[in-house]
Scaffold this active site. Sequence first.
Site, PDB file in Angstrom:
ATOM      1  N   PHE A 116       0.910  -1.300   0.079  1.00 54.90           N
ATOM      2  CA  PHE A 116       0.128   0.211   0.033  1.00 54.90           C
ATOM      3  C   PHE A 116       0.975   1.247  -0.074  1.00 54.90           C
ATOM      4  CE2 PHE A 116      -2.453   3.596   1.368  1.00 54.90           C
ATOM      5  CZ  PHE A 116      -3.725   3.456   0.688  1.00 54.90           C
ATOM      6  N   ASP A 168       9.406   2.575   1.543  1.00 58.57           N
ATOM      7  CA  ASP A 168       8.328   3.707   1.892  1.00 58.57           C
ATOM      8  C   ASP A 168       8.201   3.235   3.521  1.00 58.57           C
ATOM      9  OD1 ASP A 168       6.154   4.756   2.669  1.00 58.57           O
ATOM     10  OD2 ASP A 168       5.055   4.013   0.692  1.00 58.57           O
ATOM     11  N   LYS A 170       3.030  10.920   7.210  1.00 64.35           N
ATOM     12  CA  LYS A 170       2.221  10.930   8.193  1.00 64.35           C
ATOM     13  C   LYS A 170       2.778  11.650   9.421  1.00 64.35           C
ATOM     14  CE  LYS A 170       0.040   6.420   6.939  1.00 64.35           C
ATOM     15  NZ  LYS A 170      -1.340   6.655   6.420  1.00 64.35           N
TER      16      LYS A 170
END
Length: 405
Positions: free
Chosen positions: A147, A232, A261
């Site tokens: 994801f 990532d 984030k």
Amino acid sequence: MTAPARTRGSEELIRAEEPILAHTYHPLPVVVARAEGTWVEDVEGRRYLDMLAGYSALNFGHRHPALIEAAHRQLDRLTLTSRAFHNDRLAEFAERLAALTGTEMVLPMNTGAEAVESGVKVARKWAYDVKGVPADRATIVVAADNFHGRTTTIVSFSTDETARAGFGPFTPGFRIVPYNDLAALEAAVDETTAAVLIEPVQGEAGVIVPDDGYLAGVRELTRREGCLFVADEIQSGLGRTGRTLAVEHESVVPDVLLLGKALGGGIVPVSAVVGRREVLGVLHPGEHGSTFGGNPLAAAVGTAVVALLETGEFQRRATELGVTLREGLTRLVGKGVVGFRSRGLWAGVDIDPAIGTGREISERLMREGVLVKDTHGSTIRLAPPLTITDDELVAALGSLEKVLD
Ligand SMILES: Cc1ncc(COP(=O)(O)O)c(C=O)c1O
């Protein structure tokens, strides 16, 4: 004079969203109105322990005083310049972020998906300019069940049909191999490969922690084959796993890191691509950019986030509390939990489907005053703020035990 806003209750607010908001999410039926630290409060004043922390965007809890202060101070001075001009906050943010992550250059962006897109562009440009891959032939190898976000290019290399169906035509140039499989990775890499792009721990997939040696193997393979290792760390990074970066568990240094984030402290969207000068240096004026990337408010909050991580306190907390989490979940195996994976203060918990779906368990926990969210099927993800106390964590695990009983 404007009339005072009418106070609407949770149910009314949820009903009001239905016809007006695009149905891209299926939130739990809780309407949050305020929050502090590990706790959120709904419109009616009910309190909940936040065991999701904005999918790790709230690693330092809600409204951490140092982050709120940094934001307020900056709001009173300067919020946006665009990159048409310099601003007096960006240099320090970049210097300290690079030092924290052991890298040399920083490309500031806003959301995680933008950081991933930017990482893809940087890798391709590096392949043409430095590696000498023929024009438009560069490939990037990614992992199944990844994801990385929601843009058209990113869903082009997703294996989740719900995320893809109806959104083609897709961007070419990606090869998908099973996660945690070095042999498959080796077979997919060739002279056109610009990069291997993976999550050091697959978050959305259910906190899938690869075998020891996988990340080091990816590093060795990419170095040997002359392509980049792009990690990532948007969900796994910035303290969550007990280290600043999840790759540190294997003492691995990728060429490029994608961060997001928690970098925005739960206040503003802040993301970044960070990496070696030889790689990020391939970008020149006009080739990439963002109106908001590197804005002074984001830089001020991002710098305050880096300052919190420089202390090492949050990484230490994630490690120590991670032991409580692991022990608590181990006790629940066989009592409604069929298995779990955890690293630091982060766990994917597989619930016995006979007891309920992940969604049903999340709703039952909500009624117990604990907020979590399902990932797939009967898996729930636990990722509380790293500021949670041991007692709060034990209480949350107690609530899980109760709803499983
Ligand atoms: C590993 C990873 N990469 C990228 C993203 C996308 O980030 P954003 O939602 O900020 O675009 C996410 C979001 O969950 C993620 O977990």
